[in-house]
Design an enzyme around this catalytic site. Structure first.
Site, PDB file in Angstrom:
ATOM      1  N   SER A  48       0.800  -1.233   0.000  1.00 38.71           N
ATOM      2  CA  SER A  48       0.000   0.000   0.000  1.00 38.71           C
ATOM      3  C   SER A  48       0.832   1.283   0.000  1.00 38.71           C
ATOM      4  CB  SER A  48      -0.958   0.026   1.190  1.00 38.71           C
ATOM      5  OG  SER A  48      -0.268   0.241   2.399  1.00 38.71           O
TER       6      SER A  48
ATOM      7  N   LYS B  79       0.436   4.459   6.558  1.00 38.48           N
ATOM      8  CA  LYS B  79      -0.224   5.298   5.545  1.00 38.48           C
ATOM      9  C   LYS B  79       0.293   6.725   5.664  1.00 38.48           C
ATOM     10  CE  LYS B  79      -3.112   1.813   4.761  1.00 38.48           C
ATOM     11  NZ  LYS B  79      -3.012   0.970   3.575  1.00 38.48           N
TER      12      LYS B  79
END
Length: 199
Positions: free
Chosen positions: A67, A103
């Site tokens: 990710s 993230k």
């Protein structure tokens, strides 16, 4: 140390030199034991301090998944700093379902996040400049309604590899609370060829 005279059978007292030599030997043994104990104590103290610093202030994490690919790749080892305010663009690690996810902070509490169909992100009606995106923008796995206001005490996060990242665009992850945050990722320590500050 007494010696027996062979002719007379009488035990003679050790010489002053023999006593001095024995005393020095005992002192050296005692000094060695004391130095060894002191060294072991120092090493244990240093190791304990290092573990406390690593756990409490500078957690070390290994990256799993795709990710954040382009910025952080599968297998990278990074160092976090705990505490502090988070700004747009910071890379953070946080707890989610007994895992640690990584993230990028897109917006803070009270900010309005919007995204068009090609994945361009706007915060408070201003286009977000994202030079860290190597694979471009992508609408990705999104099930929230835009524009979206970030709730109080939370941050809105997205992965840099937008087409595969499950993040705040999806209610499965949602916005991240302060209590969930492990820390801000600041430095990559592995692989060696890519050691450096994380932007």
């Amino acid at each position: 140390m007494q010696k027996t005279d062979r002719k007379t059978g009488v035990e003679s007292l050790p010489s002053t030199e023999a006593i001095r030599s024995e005393l020095n030997r005992v002192r050296r043994r005692s000094a060695f034991g004391s130095t060894l104990r002191s060294t072991i104590f120092t090493l244990v103290t240093v190791a304990a301090a290092a573990v406390l610093v690593a756990v409490l202030l500078l957690p070390v994490l290994q990256i799993y998944g795709q990710s954040m690919q382009g910025t952080l790749n599968n297998g990278d080892i990074v160092v976090c700093i705990k505490g502090g305010e988070f700004r747009t663009g910071d890379v953070v690690a946080f707890y989610y379902n007994n895992k640690i996810l990584v993230k990028r902070v897109i917006a803070g509490e009270g900010d309005w996040v919007d995204m068009d169909q090609d994945g361009t992100v706007y915060v408070n009606n201003e286009k977000l400049e994202e030079p860290y995106l190597t694979d471009g923008t992508d609408y990705g796995d999104t099930n929230i309604t835009f524009p979206y206001q970030v709730p109080e005490g939370k941050i809105f996060v997205m992965g840099d590899n937008r087409d595969v990242s499950i993040d705040s665009r999806n209610t499965a992850v949602g916005c991240v609370s302060d209590e969930q945050v492990v820390g801000r990722i600041v430095f990559r320590v592995w692989p060696f060829r890519e050691i450096g500050v994380i932007h």
